[in-house]
Design a protein around this motif. Sequence first.
Motif, PDB file in Angstrom:
ATOM      1  N   VAL A 126     135.861  38.968 -21.644  1.00  0.00           N
ATOM      2  CA  VAL A 126     136.149  40.442 -21.156  1.00  0.00           C
ATOM      3  C   VAL A 126     134.738  40.890 -21.294  1.00  0.00           C
ATOM      4  N   ILE A 127     134.420  41.998 -20.449  1.00  0.00           N
ATOM      5  CA  ILE A 127     133.292  42.720 -20.206  1.00  0.00           C
ATOM      6  C   ILE A 127     133.386  44.096 -20.343  1.00  0.00           C
ATOM      7  N   ALA A 128     132.715  44.807 -21.050  1.00  0.00           N
ATOM      8  CA  ALA A 128     132.624  46.375 -20.852  1.00  0.00           C
ATOM      9  C   ALA A 128     131.324  46.836 -20.307  1.00  0.00           C
ATOM     10  N   GLU A 129     131.355  47.207 -19.037  1.00  0.00           N
ATOM     11  CA  GLU A 129     130.105  47.745 -18.534  1.00  0.00           C
ATOM     12  C   GLU A 129     130.135  49.240 -18.450  1.00  0.00           C
ATOM     13  N   GLN A 288     141.314  50.516 -24.275  1.00  0.00           N
ATOM     14  CA  GLN A 288     140.748  50.619 -22.908  1.00  0.00           C
ATOM     15  C   GLN A 288     140.426  51.992 -22.642  1.00  0.00           C
ATOM     16  N   LYS A 289     141.380  52.837 -22.861  1.00  0.00           N
ATOM     17  CA  LYS A 289     141.323  54.194 -22.528  1.00  0.00           C
ATOM     18  C   LYS A 289     139.817  54.928 -23.226  1.00  0.00           C
ATOM     19  N   ARG A 290     139.706  54.687 -24.597  1.00  0.00           N
ATOM     20  CA  ARG A 290     138.770  54.960 -25.374  1.00  0.00           C
ATOM     21  C   ARG A 290     137.161  54.545 -24.707  1.00  0.00           C
ATOM     22  N   LEU A 291     137.258  53.387 -24.438  1.00  0.00           N
ATOM     23  CA  LEU A 291     136.239  52.828 -23.730  1.00  0.00           C
ATOM     24  C   LEU A 291     135.738  53.507 -22.478  1.00  0.00           C
ATOM     25  N   GLU A 292     136.793  53.710 -21.603  1.00  0.00           N
ATOM     26  CA  GLU A 292     136.592  54.305 -20.235  1.00  0.00           C
ATOM     27  C   GLU A 292     136.126  55.725 -20.389  1.00  0.00           C
ATOM     28  N   ALA A 293     136.732  56.325 -21.566  1.00  0.00           N
ATOM     29  CA  ALA A 293     136.331  57.778 -21.885  1.00  0.00           C
ATOM     30  C   ALA A 293     134.678  57.722 -22.308  1.00  0.00           C
ATOM     31  N   GLY A 294     134.397  56.675 -22.922  1.00  0.00           N
ATOM     32  CA  GLY A 294     133.049  56.689 -23.210  1.00  0.00           C
ATOM     33  C   GLY A 294     131.993  56.044 -22.072  1.00  0.00           C
ATOM     34  N   GLY A 295     132.468  56.049 -20.879  1.00  0.00           N
ATOM     35  CA  GLY A 295     131.808  55.518 -19.574  1.00  0.00           C
ATOM     36  C   GLY A 295     131.779  54.103 -19.168  1.00  0.00           C
ATOM     37  N   ALA A 296     132.675  53.497 -20.049  1.00  0.00           N
ATOM     38  CA  ALA A 296     132.790  51.859 -19.804  1.00  0.00           C
ATOM     39  C   ALA A 296     133.799  51.658 -18.590  1.00  0.00           C
ATOM     40  N   GLN A 297     133.507  50.604 -17.714  1.00  0.00           N
ATOM     41  CA  GLN A 297     134.280  50.221 -16.854  1.00  0.00           C
ATOM     42  C   GLN A 297     134.582  48.618 -17.412  1.00  0.00           C
ATOM     43  N   MET A 298     135.937  48.507 -17.403  1.00  0.00           N
ATOM     44  CA  MET A 298     136.316  47.039 -18.102  1.00  0.00           C
ATOM     45  C   MET A 298     136.605  46.007 -16.920  1.00  0.00           C
ATOM     46  N   VAL A 299     136.344  44.986 -17.176  1.00  0.00           N
ATOM     47  CA  VAL A 299     136.443  43.755 -16.477  1.00  0.00           C
ATOM     48  C   VAL A 299     137.270  42.591 -17.152  1.00  0.00           C
ATOM     49  N   TYR A 300     138.017  42.190 -16.689  1.00  0.00           N
ATOM     50  CA  TYR A 300     138.829  40.904 -17.289  1.00  0.00           C
ATOM     51  C   TYR A 300     138.874  39.670 -16.623  1.00  0.00           C
TER      52      TYR A 300
END
Length: 330
Positions: A126-129, A288-300
């Motif tokens: 899992v990557i948070a970019e 995931q929504k919280r991470l995306e709201a903080g600017g992250a793009q998730m990769v699985y």
Amino acid sequence: MQTRTFIKVAAGFACAAVIPFASFTAQAQTNFPDKPITLVVTVPPGGAADFAGRTMGEALSKQIGQPVLIENKAGASGTIATAYVAKAPADGYTLLQGAISTHGIGPHFYTKTSYDALKDFMSLGVIAEFPLVLAVNANLPVNNLQELIALAKQKDGKMSFASAGSGSAPHLTGELFQTEAGIKMLHVPYKGSAPAVVDVAGGQVDIMFDGFPSLMPHIKSGKLRAIAAVSPTRNALAPDLPTFTELGYPKMISSLWYMPMVPAKTPQAVVDRLNKALVEGLKGTDAQKRLEAGGAQMVYGTPAQTQAYIKSEYDRWGVVIKNAGISTSN
């Protein structure tokens, strides 16, 4: 290199994984985990890395039914935390919040560590970019990338760019920008992103590459002007901002990325269990929504796929460092 594209290319190698220690594997699948897990984060509390680690830890905890304790071990560009986890038992109970600083860029600068960043760790898939953005001081007489490059060529080395420190992702992105655009700038390193952003907003430095969460307050206040996104696709937090790729610079792709890791000798069954729990705890969830709201793009992906991504980042930034003539002795 686009992460998602690479994940697809690497998918064909996932089937080659061999599961060791068959007798232990069966037991691990049944009993793991039966106690709390510790996730070691390489920075102090606060900031993108800590935010990503805590959010991932919470999501993992809900899936495995055990607490995930966050332990912040800051210092030496993440090498302290990384060395600690490298020496931990390879049983899945001590994780590292790996990052571009510890496994992409850092190994080129810190070559005398007690561990091998590529060989001694396994990604959990899992990557948070957090893609970077180029922003300039609002008083700089430029409104787009073409005007900025033209001004930099005119000033011939007198334009300055700030970073969170020598060897950081913003620093190396600035070096890559100079190579790709054929310009020269003065690098001004800081001890962290926050003071660097403040000085660019105040006009002491001309430009900076950083994550949107750090830049956004100053962009909204009018002290900074966003010029381009350093990502394959437009940033969801600024959909009207063009990317470097759109503007003719496809190699200008850079992000702050974070991914949970374990010591490399961790049994495959444990790695697979953690991967499954992380994906199910994050994908399509509030986390995931919280991470995306903080600017992250998730990769699985699978652990093998994201492990290949680490190697590609290590190789790519090694070329940037070599081309820029940066000293990496330590």
